[in-house]
Structures are given as structure tokens and as C-alpha cells.
Design an enzyme around this catalytic site. Structure first.
Site, PDB file in Angstrom:
ATOM      1  N   ALA A   1      -4.412  79.019  86.177  1.00  0.00           N
ATOM      2  CA  ALA A   1      -5.465  79.249  87.188  1.00  0.00           C
ATOM      3  C   ALA A   1      -6.828  78.838  86.658  1.00  0.00           C
ATOM      4  CB  ALA A   1      -5.494  80.725  87.585  1.00  0.00           C
TER       5      ALA A   1
ATOM      6  N   THR B   1      -7.559  71.368  78.786  1.00  0.00           N
ATOM      7  CA  THR B   1      -7.818  69.970  79.125  1.00  0.00           C
ATOM      8  C   THR B   1      -8.327  69.190  77.922  1.00  0.00           C
ATOM      9  OG1 THR B   1      -9.297  68.573  80.438  1.00  0.00           O
ATOM     10  CG2 THR B   1     -10.101  70.758  79.934  1.00  0.00           C
ATOM     11  N   ASP B   2      -8.088  67.883  77.938  1.00  0.00           N
ATOM     12  CA  ASP B   2      -8.621  67.016  76.867  1.00  0.00           C
ATOM     13  C   ASP B   2     -10.143  66.907  76.941  1.00  0.00           C
ATOM     14  OD1 ASP B   2      -8.742  65.482  79.204  1.00  0.00           O
ATOM     15  OD2 ASP B   2      -7.667  63.762  78.374  1.00  0.00           O
ATOM     16  N   GLU B   3     -10.710  67.308  78.098  1.00  0.00           N
ATOM     17  CA  GLU B   3     -12.167  67.164  78.270  1.00  0.00           C
ATOM     18  C   GLU B   3     -12.962  68.037  77.320  1.00  0.00           C
ATOM     19  OE1 GLU B   3     -13.649  67.411  82.203  1.00  0.00           O
ATOM     20  OE2 GLU B   3     -11.994  66.304  83.062  1.00  0.00           O
TER      21      GLU B   3
ATOM     22  N   TYR C   1     -17.613  72.296  84.081  1.00  0.00           N
ATOM     23  CA  TYR C   1     -16.165  72.549  84.068  1.00  0.00           C
ATOM     24  C   TYR C   1     -15.608  72.510  82.650  1.00  0.00           C
ATOM     25  CZ  TYR C   1     -11.218  71.264  83.996  1.00  0.00           C
ATOM     26  OH  TYR C   1      -9.886  71.204  83.681  1.00  0.00           O
TER      27      TYR C   1
ATOM     28  N   LYS D   1     -13.927  75.461  80.216  1.00  0.00           N
ATOM     29  CA  LYS D   1     -12.571  75.397  79.636  1.00  0.00           C
ATOM     30  C   LYS D   1     -12.648  75.509  78.112  1.00  0.00           C
ATOM     31  CE  LYS D   1      -9.106  74.779  81.407  1.00  0.00           C
ATOM     32  NZ  LYS D   1      -8.107  75.673  82.047  1.00  0.00           N
TER      33      LYS D   1
ATOM     34  N   ASN E   1      -3.542  64.403  85.094  1.00  0.00           N
ATOM     35  CA  ASN E   1      -2.222  64.430  85.742  1.00  0.00           C
ATOM     36  C   ASN E   1      -2.245  63.707  87.081  1.00  0.00           C
ATOM     37  OD1 ASN E   1      -0.390  67.383  84.908  1.00  0.00           O
ATOM     38  ND2 ASN E   1      -2.029  66.516  83.700  1.00  0.00           N
TER      39      ASN E   1
ATOM     40  N   PHE F   1      -9.219  62.023  92.230  1.00  0.00           N
ATOM     41  CA  PHE F   1      -9.356  60.566  92.348  1.00  0.00           C
ATOM     42  C   PHE F   1      -8.194  59.878  93.092  1.00  0.00           C
ATOM     43  CE2 PHE F   1      -8.855  56.294  90.229  1.00  0.00           C
ATOM     44  CZ  PHE F   1      -9.919  55.686  90.869  1.00  0.00           C
TER      45      PHE F   1
ATOM     46  N   ASP G   1     -22.837  57.453  90.754  1.00  0.00           N
ATOM     47  CA  ASP G   1     -22.036  57.899  89.607  1.00  0.00           C
ATOM     48  C   ASP G   1     -22.124  59.414  89.451  1.00  0.00           C
ATOM     49  OD1 ASP G   1     -20.328  57.653  87.510  1.00  0.00           O
ATOM     50  OD2 ASP G   1     -21.713  56.596  86.171  1.00  0.00           O
TER      51      ASP G   1
END
Ligand code: NAD
Ligand code: DAU
Length: 339
Positions: A86, A128-130, A155, A159, A185, A195, A277
Site C-alpha cells: 500500500a 522502489t529503485d527511485e 514520492y 518511500k 512495472n 505512462f 517536463d
């Protein structure tokens, strides 16, 4: 040696969202002996239809907030693991209004960790990889588990904060926790704000796809089913206290993915609009999945991106009833942001 763990009765938070629901359906199919309690607040991104049709004896939906400590006190005892999906998950939303991201992603994770501590429950944290920030377009390096955290957006910083809480709760209180950081994903049931679904449903609605900035930004695509299997492998065989990166060698620029979508859908390759952007837009994500592959033997099955993309497009074509209710409001929001 990896620890082994045999779950029988798990809580999946966010199990009505994109990746969580794909995980729930995967567990229901591959591990019919495991009972799943889905805990989901049903925000704009959660949809009970995503897990409809699964056996009631195996999958139960509890509508509620992960930040609700009293609810967790009632729900968590008797379960042997929490798999935590979540989240508020969309970067653009976090830039427009960060508050729900701090609340759900940081405070919500804190509440779940406290519940795991109180009731001695195994915890897997989906991230996440972010959290690692971004890479230059031309550098050969990819993200590795011990890289420093350097998140860019509200965001990704929320995380990253939640990941750090997990590390502290493991070290200080001995919570049996693992973390996975996955790349972008794709697959069925992804919200139309993201996207690939946005561009596909735009074309299906006769709206031109929208590309941010120069379109050169690179994302490392993985099919959501490969993500599900990786999370299961980490939950059942991963070493407690460890971080695993999940990626399937799927680096592609946004313009390349958009041109593939246009081609599969029979559109000219320039039939899209360049739009404003994203502020602070991360340039490139790329995962080095060596640890996951070597320690746990995980391999992606969906290695042909064109085939996976074509199947995903076909899913959206044949599930208009699923995405149509969210489409108009999503585009109104984007238009207000100049995107
Ligand atoms: P999503 O936005 O599609 O789904 C999120 C789900 O969480 C929804 O069902 C929503 O109702 C639920 N939720 C939100 N706030 C809640 C709360 N306070 N209490 C209970 N439920 C709540 O997200 P997603 O794309 O499926 O991502 C799932 C997880 O995977 C997130 O933690 C995200 O950070 C992580 N992740 C996503 C990707 C990706 O490519 N989408 C990649 C790596 C990691
Ligand atoms: O890397 C993992 C992350 O991937 C997850 O943690 C996030 O939850 C998930 O949303 C995703 O984040 P991105 O920001 O990479 O995904 P998004 O689908 O929003 O955008 C993918 C890329 O496409 C990004 O470079 C921005 C660009 N984009 C996006 C949209 C919606 C466009 O060019 N046009 C668009 O209309």
C-alpha cells in the site's frame, strides 16, 4: 544460507492496487494453500474489481487504512506475515500534493512495523529503485543494494523514509524484515495515470499520447508477474535484514517505448505531443539484480518486452469497462498541470 519461511496466512496491504492485486492473484494461483487478507483503503488507485473472482475461502478483503493502529490491533494477530504494497505511488501527484505521501508511505509503514513488533509477524517491504535517485544516461553503472539513498521527488523521498524505518525496526527491535526495491512495472490493472496505460488509453480514446521533456529519460521495465515471483522468493527464502533489488534488464527510453506502442497500435511514429517536463524528472533508472539472481535463483520469465507490451495493450483494449471510469478525471488533472 538464506532463511526459509513457509507462510500460511498473510496480509497484503494495497492488494487492490496495480502491483498488489497482481501479487494476490499470483499467490492465489501458485500457492492455493496460503490464505490472503487484503488490507486496502480503496483510494482512487484501489479497485476491488482487481481481485474479483478469486476464491472467497482464500482471499478476503478488509477495507481500511494502514495508518489505523486500532484496526491493525484487531487484524494482525493470527497472521504470520505482512507484505506491504500500500502506498501513494505516483510521482506527479506527489509534486502537486505531497501530504498524503508522507501520511500513507511514512506514517503507514511506521504503524505496520509497530504491529509486527507487537505481534511478532514477518514483514516484507515493497519499495522502489527511485530511492537511489537517478543515473546519467551514458554511465555504465546500475543501482546496487548498498548504493547511497538520494531520492528526488516527494514520492521517492517518502518511500526512502519508509525503507529507513524498516532498517531501524529490524536492527533495534529485531523485526524479521526484508526490503525489495523494484524498477518500473508494466502489465494489466495499472492505473491510467501511469505512462504506458495513459498512452494506450489515449490512443484508444482518440487523444494524442503525451511525452514529457525530451523523451530521453530511461526506465527499466519489468513485467509485474516477474515482480510478484521475486517478492515471493524474498519472503520465503530471503535473508532477514537484507535488501534485494528487482529488475529484468529492461532499460528503454520513454520515446522508444512510446514509438513501440504507436507501432503496435497502427499509429504514425510522430502521432504524439511533447508536453511540459516533470519538475526534478529523474533521468535514468537501472537495476543490477545480481544478488537476487545469485542468492535466490530468481529469473524473469517475461523477457520479450515487445510481446509483454502487446499483451498489455490487448488487455486495455478488451477491458475498457475497467479503465474508462478513471480516464476523464485523470486527463482533466493532467491538463491543469500542462501535461
Ligand atoms: P497503486 O497506486 O496502483 O496502488 C496502491 C494501493 O494502495 C491502492 O489499492 C490503494 O487503495 C492502496 N492504499 C493507498 N493508501 C492506503 C492506505 N493508507 N491504507 C491502505 N491502502 C492504501 O500502486 P502500485 O503501482 O501498485 O505500487 C504498489 C507498491 O509498489 C508501492 O509501494 C510502490 O511504491 C511500489 N512500487 C511500484 C512500482 C511501479 O512501477 N508501479 C515499482 C516499484 C515499486
Ligand atoms: O521506478 C519505479 C517507479 O516507477 C515506482 O516507484 C512508481 O510508483 C511508478 O509510478 C514508476 O514511477 P515513474 O515516475 O517512473 O512512472 P510513470 O509511469 O509516472 O512515468 C514513467 C516515465 O514516463 C517517466 O520518465 C515520466 C514519463 N511520462 C509519464 C507520463 C504519465 C511521460 O513522458 N508522459 C506521461 O504522460
Amino acid at each position: 544460507m538464506p532463511d526459509t519461511f513457509e507462510p500460511h496466512n498473510i496480509i497484503v496491504t494495497g492488494g487492490c492496487g496495480f502491483i498488489g492485486s497482481n501479487f494476490v492473484r499470483w499467490v492465489a494461483r501458485e500457492h492455493p494453500g496460503v490464505h490472503v487478507t487484503v488490507l486496502d483503503k480503496l483510494t482512487y488507485a484501489g479497485n476491488p474489481a482487481n481481485i474479483a473472482g478469486l476464491p472467497e475461502s482464500q482471499v478476503e478483503l478488509v477495507v481500511g487504512d494502514i495508518c489505523d493502529a486500532d484496526l491493525l490491533d484487531r487484524l494482525v494477530p493470527g497472521h504470520d506475515a505482512i507484505v506491504h504494497y500500500a502506498a501513494e505511488s505516483h510521482n506527479d501527484n506527489s509534486i502537486a500534493n505531497p501530504e498524503p505521501f508522507v501520511q500513507t508511505n511514512v506514517v503507514g509503514t511506521y504503524r505496520l512495523l509497530e504491529a509486527c513488533r507487537k505481534y511478532n509477524v514477518r514483514y516484507h517491504h515493497v519499495s522502489t529503485d527511485e530511492v537511489y535517485g537517478d543515473l546519467a544516461l551514458d554511465e555504465p553503472r546500475r543501482f546496487r543494494p548498498d548504493d547511497p539513498y538520494k531520492p528526488s521527488s516527494p514520492y521517492s523521498s517518502s518511500k526512502a523514509s519508509s525503507d529507513l524505518l524498516v532498517c531501524a525496526w529490524h536492527r533495534t527491535y529485531g523485526i524479521r524484515a526484508t526490503i525489495s526495491n523494484c524498477s518500473n512495472n508494466y502489465g494489466p490493472y495499472q492505473h491510467v495515470e501511469k505512462f504506458i496505460p495513459r498512452q494506450v488509453t489515449n490512443i484508444l480514446c482518440g487523444i494524442r499520447p503525451k511525452l514529457y521533456g525530451t523523451g530521453e529519460n530511461v526506465r527499466d521495465w519489468i513485467h509485474t508477474e516477474d515482480h510478484s515471483r521475486a517478492v515471493w522468493d524474498i519472503l520465503t527464502k530471503g535473508r532477514i535484514g537484507e535488501t534485494y533489488l528487482i529488475g529484468a534488464d529492461g532499460e528503454r527510453s520513454n520515446i522508444e517505448v512510446l514509438r513501440q506502442i504507436l507501432s503496435i497500435m497502427g499509429q504514425p511514429e510522430d502521432a504524439f505531443d511533447w508536453v511540459r517536463d516533470r519538475p526534478g524528472h529523474d533521468r535514468r533508472y537501472a537495476i543490477d539484480p545480481t544478488k537476487l539472481r545469485e542468492e535466490l535463483g530468481w529469473r524473469p520469465i517475461h523477457t520479450d518486452f515487445s510481446e509483454g507490451l502487446a499483451q498489455t495493450i490487448e488487455w486495455y483494449r478488451s477491458h475498457e469497462d475497467w479503465w474508462r471510469p478513471a480516464k476523464e478525471a485523470t486527463e482533466v488533472k493532467y491538463a491543469a498541470q500542462g501535461q
